[in-house]
Design an enzyme around this catalytic site. Structure first.
Site, PDB file in Angstrom:
ATOM      1  N   THR A 279       0.787  -1.232   0.132  1.00  0.00           N
ATOM      2  CA  THR A 279       0.003   0.025   0.082  1.00  0.00           C
ATOM      3  C   THR A 279       0.772   1.336  -0.151  1.00  0.00           C
ATOM      4  OG1 THR A 279      -0.123  -0.268   2.631  1.00  0.00           O
ATOM      5  CG2 THR A 279      -1.968  -0.800   0.937  1.00  0.00           C
ATOM      6  N   PHE A 408      -6.838   4.442   6.144  1.00  0.00           N
ATOM      7  CA  PHE A 408      -6.234   3.553   7.193  1.00  0.00           C
ATOM      8  C   PHE A 408      -7.317   2.660   7.934  1.00  0.00           C
ATOM      9  CE2 PHE A 408      -3.029   6.862   6.126  1.00  0.00           C
ATOM     10  CZ  PHE A 408      -2.063   5.919   5.947  1.00  0.00           C
ATOM     11  N   CYS A 415      -5.248   0.516  10.467  1.00  0.00           N
ATOM     12  CA  CYS A 415      -3.738   0.169  10.097  1.00  0.00           C
ATOM     13  C   CYS A 415      -2.977   0.247  11.327  1.00  0.00           C
ATOM     14  CB  CYS A 415      -3.458   1.070   8.982  1.00  0.00           C
ATOM     15  SG  CYS A 415      -1.819   0.766   8.806  1.00  0.00           S
TER      16      CYS A 415
END
Ligand code: MNH
Length: 466
Positions: A279, A408, A415
């Protein structure tokens, strides 16, 4: 996302629904996210899609997403896409079920690796890695265009390998791709394709026989590399005590008093090697795309960067300087608005509930939050496709509702690497803008490829030293 077809007549769905097969006519297996965005633009903030006997619900409206993010009513759902990743990540943090004790154990043990002071300890390694990229790019200045996305993959994979596990892939020392990356990409491709299985299992397996065998070999190879990383650390435990691997091998979960078992450590290492670079690599690539194509944005960013390290000098960033690059940070935020490289996440109802006061959901039933479309909700104004970092000026952020920007993820399963990614990406962008003029190829049009995450494909830059 996948629940057996039940009657939920209230949700909009694509118009050309076929008996038994469902809404297969407009499916694009190679670009599922962009396909789902196109559907959302036609069908609205919530819709369902039936593929064979699975029903998928897509949510992209601000109000509905806000509800789904409510941790008291909903939680992370490990849906078909993540279940297909279980052969790779198993009970590692990303693919763990909420109920698996190894999730909270690993979460507790690894949180110290993501504090501010931990970031400080990764700074020098991150910087050294960007400098290797710069060495590589310097050789191509004014001559050969660089392939942006593969090069960003090299930087981010090296960074997580070195900071997390003291392991070097040597990405910049060899021309060809690291075999670990090859195995990883093939296994991710295999997992993504597994989301589109034929309804007849035997037939499906027959068609995929070769791919299944290759996949087994790839998974075995990745496990082998990771076991080697662990073995060499066990031989030298005094090095890197507080990186990810050091924490996993030497500390106990304060809650249960237990350590992670060897198999789980391996699963976490594979998880972090993938989640820790894919990512970020896409985010860096998209940011460079927008910087190269919006020269006035690049100039504003350079003004900020040169105020810190004057043009013509060789920057030697210290940790504290990176968060002060507020404009570069806004470039990253705006990049992740338009192309959140993890394009969504799933939320399941904790109890029977009604979404948006209209759509009943049973306990365990789930919906997918389609981030690139949520990030283009009408709250973003009437030109949501325009790249404009000013949207992230604090005053503008305050004017928007709290749950319309979630690159996120959300809640306890959001995350863990957010600060890590931000530090790494902002520093890399700053050093690259400081050093190079970024010249895009005149006829390139953004082509977003999807392999679980989003990345620009075929994007090249000509570089010129400033
Ligand atoms: Mn990351 C979870 C996006 C960088 C490690 N990450 C998530 C989720 C999103 C996400 C969204 C939530 C998924 C879900 O709800 O199912 N992550 C990103 C983006 C970037 C990123 C957009 C970069 C840009 N992630 C990183 C980095 C690392 C990392 C860097 C590691 C160093 N992420 C994780 C892990 C999880 C996660 C581990 C799973 C956390 C958990 O469930 O406990």
């Amino acid at each position: 996302m996948a629940v057996l077809a039940v009657d939920r007549p209230s949700l909009p769905h694509p118009p050309r629904r076929i008996p038994l097969l469902g809404d297969v006519l407009d499916v694009d297996v190679t670009k599922p996210t962009q396909n789902a965005m196109a559907c959302a633009q036609r069908l609205g903030p919530v819709y369902e899609r039936k593929i064979f006997n699975y029903v998928f619900t897509f949510v992209s409206g601000a109000d509905l997403a806000t509800e789904l993010n409510d941790e008291s009513r909903f939680q992370k759902h490990v849906g078909i896409a993540l279940r297909n990743l279980r052969p790779i990540g198993s009970d590692g943090l990303f693919t763990a079920y909420n109920s698996e004790p190894n999730w909270s154990k690993a979460h507790n043990i690894l949180m110290p690796a993501f504090t501010q002071s931990a970031m400080r300890s990764y700074h020098q390694t991150m910087l050294d890695t960007v400098r290797e990229l710069i060495g590589h790019w310097d050789e191509r200045c004014d001559s050969t265009p660089v392939e942006v996305t593969p090069d960003m993959t090299k930087v981010t994979l090296e960074t997580i390998g070195r900071t997390g596990f003291g392991y070097e892939f040597g990405s910049f020392d060899r021309a060809e791709q690291d075999p670990f990356v090859g195995a990883m990409i093939r296994s991710l491709t295999f997992a993504q394709k597994a989301s589109f299985t034929l309804p007849i299992p035997l037939l499906d397996r027959a068609i995929k026989r070769k791919a299944i065998r290759r996949n087994k070999a790839d998974l075995a190879y990745m496990a082998h590399v990771v076991d080697e990383v662990i073995r060499s650390r066990r031989a030298n435990p005094e090095e890197h005590r507080d990186d990810l691997l050091g924490l996993m091998l030497s500390t106990e979960d304060p809650e249960s008093g237990e350590r992670l078992d060897d198999e789980n450590v391996r699963n976490q290492v594979i998880t972090f090697l993938i989640a820790g670079h894919e990512t970020s690599s896409g985010a860096l690539s998209f940011a460079l795309y927008y910087l190269a194509n919006n020269p006035e944005v690049a100039e504003r960013a350079r003004a900020e960067i040169y105020a810190m390290w004057p043009q013509g000098t060789d920057p030697d960033p210290v940790f504290e300087q990176i968060p002060k690059l507020r404009y570069v940070r806004r470039v990253l935020d705006e990049t992740l608005r338009l192309w959140p490289t993890a394009p969504g996440y799933m939320r399941e109802a904790r109890e029977d509930t009604v979404l948006g006061g209209r759509y009943p959901m049973k306990a365990g039933e789930a919906a997918f939050v389609l981030l690139p479309q949520l990030h283009r909700d009408p709250v973003w104004g009437d030109d949501p496709d325009a790249f404009d970092p000013e949207r992230f000026l604090p005053a503008n952020v305050r004017k928007r509702p709290g749950h319309v920007y979630k690159p996120f993820g959300t809640g306890i399963r959001s995350c863990i690497g957010r600060q890590f990614a931000i530090h790494e990406i902002v520093m890399a962008l700053a050093l690259l803008l400081h050093r190079y003029d970024l010249e895009p190829e005149p006829d390139y049009e953004l082509d977003v490829t999807e392999l679980l995450t989003l990345k620009p494909e075929g994007f090249r830059l000509r570089l010129h030293r400033r």
